[in-house]
Design an enzyme around this catalytic site. Sequence first.
Site, PDB file in Angstrom:
ATOM      1  N   ARG A 246      39.236  45.337  36.052  1.00 34.63           N
ATOM      2  CA  ARG A 246      38.608  46.178  35.023  1.00 34.63           C
ATOM      3  C   ARG A 246      38.497  47.636  35.549  1.00 34.63           C
ATOM      4  O   ARG A 246      38.017  47.797  36.652  1.00 34.63           O
ATOM      5  CB  ARG A 246      37.083  45.684  34.678  1.00 34.63           C
ATOM      6  CG  ARG A 246      37.170  44.397  33.769  1.00 34.63           C
ATOM      7  CD  ARG A 246      38.004  44.676  32.140  1.00 34.63           C
ATOM      8  NE  ARG A 246      38.112  43.696  31.493  1.00 34.63           N
ATOM      9  CZ  ARG A 246      38.855  42.575  31.251  1.00 34.63           C
ATOM     10  NH1 ARG A 246      40.068  42.588  32.240  1.00 34.63           N
ATOM     11  NH2 ARG A 246      38.614  41.421  30.583  1.00 34.63           N
ATOM     12  N   GLU A 275      40.422  50.921  26.562  1.00 37.21           N
ATOM     13  CA  GLU A 275      41.777  50.241  26.886  1.00 37.21           C
ATOM     14  C   GLU A 275      42.818  50.998  26.451  1.00 37.21           C
ATOM     15  O   GLU A 275      44.014  51.034  26.293  1.00 37.21           O
ATOM     16  CB  GLU A 275      41.721  49.179  25.600  1.00 37.21           C
ATOM     17  CG  GLU A 275      40.908  48.009  25.549  1.00 37.21           C
ATOM     18  CD  GLU A 275      41.115  47.087  26.592  1.00 37.21           C
ATOM     19  OE1 GLU A 275      42.455  46.981  27.008  1.00 37.21           O
ATOM     20  OE2 GLU A 275      40.105  46.409  27.008  1.00 37.21           O
ATOM     21  N   HIS A 294      46.831  46.785  30.017  1.00 35.78           N
ATOM     22  CA  HIS A 294      46.002  45.490  30.129  1.00 35.78           C
ATOM     23  C   HIS A 294      46.905  44.172  29.834  1.00 35.78           C
ATOM     24  O   HIS A 294      46.594  43.294  28.709  1.00 35.78           O
ATOM     25  CB  HIS A 294      44.763  45.519  28.989  1.00 35.78           C
ATOM     26  CG  HIS A 294      43.496  44.389  29.378  1.00 35.78           C
ATOM     27  ND1 HIS A 294      42.507  44.529  28.738  1.00 35.78           N
ATOM     28  CD2 HIS A 294      43.590  43.343  30.094  1.00 35.78           C
ATOM     29  CE1 HIS A 294      41.834  43.469  28.815  1.00 35.78           C
ATOM     30  NE2 HIS A 294      42.423  42.935  30.019  1.00 35.78           N
TER      31      HIS A 294
HETATM   32  N1  LIG Z   1      44.321  42.344  33.479  1.00 34.20           N
HETATM   33  C1  LIG Z   1      43.988  41.436  32.882  1.00 34.20           C
HETATM   34  O1  LIG Z   1      44.592  41.017  31.774  1.00 34.20           O
HETATM   35  C2  LIG Z   1      42.955  40.257  33.207  1.00 34.20           C
HETATM   36  C3  LIG Z   1      42.919  38.924  32.853  1.00 34.20           C
HETATM   37  C4  LIG Z   1      41.976  38.133  33.379  1.00 34.20           C
HETATM   38  C5  LIG Z   1      40.899  38.856  34.293  1.00 34.20           C
HETATM   39  N2  LIG Z   1      40.663  40.027  34.412  1.00 34.20           N
HETATM   40  C6  LIG Z   1      39.830  40.598  35.310  1.00 34.20           C
HETATM   41  O2  LIG Z   1      39.973  40.013  36.679  1.00 34.20           O
HETATM   42  C7  LIG Z   1      38.683  39.743  37.292  1.00 34.20           C
HETATM   43  C8  LIG Z   1      38.530  38.586  38.047  1.00 34.20           C
HETATM   44  O3  LIG Z   1      38.972  37.645  37.034  1.00 34.20           O
HETATM   45  P1  LIG Z   1      38.785  36.147  37.467  1.00 34.20           P
HETATM   46  O4  LIG Z   1      39.128  35.158  36.246  1.00 34.20           O
HETATM   47  O5  LIG Z   1      39.133  35.991  38.776  1.00 34.20           O
HETATM   48  O6  LIG Z   1      36.906  36.043  37.458  1.00 34.20           O
HETATM   49  P2  LIG Z   1      36.385  35.003  38.594  1.00 34.20           P
HETATM   50  O7  LIG Z   1      34.742  35.077  38.019  1.00 34.20           O
HETATM   51  O8  LIG Z   1      37.107  33.764  38.991  1.00 34.20           O
HETATM   52  O9  LIG Z   1      35.936  35.957  39.873  1.00 34.20           O
HETATM   53  C9  LIG Z   1      35.412  37.217  39.964  1.00 34.20           C
HETATM   54  C10 LIG Z   1      34.815  37.188  41.226  1.00 34.20           C
HETATM   55  O10 LIG Z   1      34.148  38.343  41.548  1.00 34.20           O
HETATM   56  C11 LIG Z   1      33.322  38.155  42.497  1.00 34.20           C
HETATM   57  N3  LIG Z   1      32.127  39.035  42.801  1.00 34.20           N
HETATM   58  C12 LIG Z   1      30.883  39.283  41.922  1.00 34.20           C
HETATM   59  N4  LIG Z   1      30.179  40.205  42.503  1.00 34.20           N
HETATM   60  C13 LIG Z   1      30.681  40.768  43.462  1.00 34.20           C
HETATM   61  C14 LIG Z   1      30.601  41.720  44.185  1.00 34.20           C
HETATM   62  N5  LIG Z   1      29.603  42.709  44.194  1.00 34.20           N
HETATM   63  N6  LIG Z   1      31.551  42.287  45.028  1.00 34.20           N
HETATM   64  C15 LIG Z   1      32.738  41.437  45.295  1.00 34.20           C
HETATM   65  N7  LIG Z   1      33.071  40.451  44.550  1.00 34.20           N
HETATM   66  C16 LIG Z   1      32.154  39.987  43.483  1.00 34.20           C
HETATM   67  C17 LIG Z   1      32.536  36.797  42.269  1.00 34.20           C
HETATM   68  O11 LIG Z   1      31.920  36.231  43.354  1.00 34.20           O
HETATM   69  C18 LIG Z   1      34.019  35.943  41.761  1.00 34.20           C
HETATM   70  O12 LIG Z   1      34.689  35.362  43.106  1.00 34.20           O
HETATM   71  C19 LIG Z   1      37.631  40.438  36.499  1.00 34.20           C
HETATM   72  O13 LIG Z   1      37.104  41.607  36.300  1.00 34.20           O
HETATM   73  C20 LIG Z   1      38.386  40.012  35.073  1.00 34.20           C
HETATM   74  O14 LIG Z   1      37.779  40.823  33.757  1.00 34.20           O
HETATM   75  C21 LIG Z   1      41.967  40.890  34.328  1.00 34.20           C
END
Ligand SMILES: NC(=O)c1ccc[n+]([C@@H]2O[C@H](COP(=O)([O-])OP(=O)(O)OC[C@H]3O[C@@H](n4cnc5c(N)ncnc54)[C@H](O)[C@@H]3O)[C@@H](O)[C@H]2O)c1
Length: 334
Positions: A246, A275, A294
């Site tokens: 994000r 977006e 995205h």
């Molecule tokens: N580009 C896309 O289409 C798309 C699709 C899905 C998810 N995403 C994004 O990807 C990211 C990861 O998604 P996910 O499904 O792996 O989520 P997830 O919840 O499995 O993982 C998120 C991770 O962030 C960690 N985290 C929390 N606070 C933190 C900090 N202060 N420093 C470092 N790490 C920290 C958590 O411990 C967790 O391991 C999210 O931001 C999500 O919105 C993007």
Amino acid sequence: MSPSCDDRRVSTHTALVTAPFRGEGLDILRRLADVVLDPWINHTPLRILDGEKLAALVEETGADLLVVESDSVKGPVLDLPLVAIGSCRGDPNNVDVETATARGIPVLRAPGRNADGVAEMTIALLFAVNRGLVRADADVREGAVDRDGTIPYQRFRAWQLAGRTAGIVGLGAVGRATKWRLEGLGMRVIAYDPYAAEATHSLDDLLAESDVVSLHAAVTPETAGLIGTQQLARMKEGAIFLNSARAQLHDTDALVDALERGHLAGAGLDHFVGENLPVDHPLCAMGNVVLTPHIGGATYDTEANHSKLIAEGLAMLLDGGRPDNLVNPEVLDG
Ligand SMILES: NC(=O)c1ccc[n+]([C@@H]2O[C@H](COP(=O)([O-])OP(=O)(O)OC[C@H]3O[C@@H](n4cnc5c(N)ncnc54)[C@H](O)[C@@H]3O)[C@@H](O)[C@H]2O)c1
């Protein structure tokens, strides 16, 4: 041939599904309920329902199971006698979970549904940035393989990735799916995540050691703006910055500055606040930056994965069980 007695099933449930739904999950759901499949993705122009319009559709179809991806399960729809709600997202932020819980309605989510898709997109961005793929493609299409007295070899040399270090910020579902792919490329992978035991680096050390920094953290009050001027300055000269999570995680102006000064070699970004980027945004003029809208999670497998997670969760709930992906397990204790 008429169906045997065993094949005949009288559904006691009706499921309204406004999410894309496919594969094994759809087969499971069809065994549980009469399915009214009306995915938002088939609607042009885009159809995202608010709580009132969704309530009207639920009433019209007589559904007691509701499966959504982007529609808003808030307000009047939660006054209806729903047996369960499935939100086909990792974070079911399109559902008013508090009210659903107060009404005793179980809410399911679909964690990790798009982890492989986003990880593959991250690798695609890395290759595209490192080897200048978008610029190189444009040169061929424009008949400008030789430019300003140079041949391509002079303009497109890059360091190979094998043997270099990648730093992952956020070792959740996507971070882990990205880690093994980078290791498969021969990279040394380090990680920072205060909530993951396997992530053993501090953020400062990770930034200083990495040739590629890739963000995969969730957006929280703690992570919003996590990468700003100071953090970018700690990154190695000539490093690559990737954010397929994000845009809220980094300071875009600071990133532009680090790229303009040549401190970073390039960046790959799959998300922008709002977006979109204005066409006159400085990032749009940078040849060492690859921008995608995205689409990290945009795979058919994402849909198959969330379908299976939600359908299996519903099957377990209807059987009296307690699925792992239940957001509000307290509703089963009442
Ligand atoms: N580009 C896309 O289409 C798309 C699709 C899905 C998810 N995403 C994004 O990807 C990211 C990861 O998604 P996910 O499904 O792996 O989520 P997830 O919840 O499995 O993982 C998120 C991770 O962030 C960690 N985290 C929390 N606070 C933190 C900090 N202060 N420093 C470092 N790490 C920290 C958590 O411990 C967790 O391991 C999210 O931001 C999500 O919105 C993007």
